[in-house]
Design an enzyme around this catalytic site. Sequence first.
Site, mmCIF file in Angstrom:
data_model
loop_
_atom_site.group_PDB
_atom_site.id
_atom_site.type_symbol
_atom_site.label_atom_id
_atom_site.label_comp_id
_atom_site.label_asym_id
_atom_site.label_seq_id
_atom_site.Cartn_x
_atom_site.Cartn_y
_atom_site.Cartn_z
ATOM 1 N N PRO A 203 0.831 -1.208 0.000
ATOM 2 C CG PRO A 203 0.083 -0.942 2.192
ATOM 3 C CD PRO A 203 0.770 -1.926 1.282
ATOM 4 C CB SER A 230 1.234 -1.428 -5.886
ATOM 5 O OG SER A 230 0.607 -1.331 -4.639
ATOM 6 N NE ARG A 231 -3.617 3.178 -4.771
ATOM 7 C CZ ARG A 231 -4.405 2.221 -5.238
ATOM 8 N NH1 ARG A 231 -3.978 1.440 -6.233
ATOM 9 N NH2 ARG A 231 -5.609 2.014 -4.732
ATOM 10 C CD GLU A 260 -2.729 6.092 -11.620
ATOM 11 O OE1 GLU A 260 -3.897 5.691 -11.573
ATOM 12 O OE2 GLU A 260 -1.751 5.330 -11.597
ATOM 13 C CG HIS A 292 -4.772 2.159 -12.519
ATOM 14 N ND1 HIS A 292 -4.345 3.016 -11.540
ATOM 15 C CD2 HIS A 292 -5.293 1.083 -11.866
ATOM 16 C CE1 HIS A 292 -4.606 2.492 -10.350
ATOM 17 N NE2 HIS A 292 -5.182 1.313 -10.532
#
Length: 326
Positions: A203, A230-231, A260, A292
């Site tokens: 995370p 993930s991020r 993004e 994504h």
Amino acid sequence: MTIALFSSQKYDQASFDACLLNYTGISISHFEQALNEQSALLCQGFNAVCVFVNDVVNEAVIKHIAALGVTSILLRCAGFNNVDLAAAKAHNIKVCRVPAYSPEAVAEHCIALMLTLNRKTHKAYNRIREDNFDLNGLLGFNLFKKTIGIIGCGKIGLALINILNGFGANVLVCDPYAEQGEYTLCDLDTLLSQSDVISLHCPLNDQTHHLINEHAFAKMKQGAMLINTSRGALIDSKACIIALKNKQLGYLGLDVYEQESELFFKNRSDEIMQDDVFSRLVSFPNVLVTGHQGFFTKEALSEIAQTTIQNAHEIANQLPLRNEVK
């Protein structure tokens, strides 16, 4: 319950409309706009907002929507780094998420990025269409017996490990909460220095922001592959460009990007790219970016809609909340 669903796409409307047939007392209005301080006015008359990864749900937005009568925030994703939980609690707004929506979908997309970067099938496709059958420049490597480092061993990480074990890879895992499994637990420095391929599945928070920075790149094997589904902000994009330029990083596969929210989920083919960092990243021949789409399977969309509406149903009927974020 009346729900304002932001950042809505055609596929969102189709999946949610299909799921709503099984529920009564819940209605959804779809808004293409992202939720932010400017669009918060659209929440007038709604009990809940439904948001995705790039919607802004900070203190200012929460204060605004609370004043309009919103009492619930429904995340149609697993991550909640874009929500100010303290502000939500202060305004008595409940927050629920979708903790798992086909982790196999994202894990399989990771494999697609790894194999495409490695075996260069995207370049081969373009060559064949031009009757170019030259193999020079398409050389790859076996995943068999390679060391693959997984940072973050939640449901997606475990799904990826199951696939990699099938390839016969040597899997390293760095996760302070992981238990023993069909992999080798190690610390971050060991994983960075020994892995041929590194995949991120943790995370985004204060501890993991820019986890992969100039110091992390320096510890990697020269020519290593880095995958991030993930991020985006787990990676320092500017440090990544330097690592690509000096060939410390050999391959980069991204399904997420630090900035993004200004780019993804829209057709921008007629626009002039304003993000110089992104433009530089995609200019490298050993970089592959997807917008994504790791979650984007029929099964995952159905699960997202089902869990989100079930969360709304539980809130509306004052039932125990299985997916509440506190």
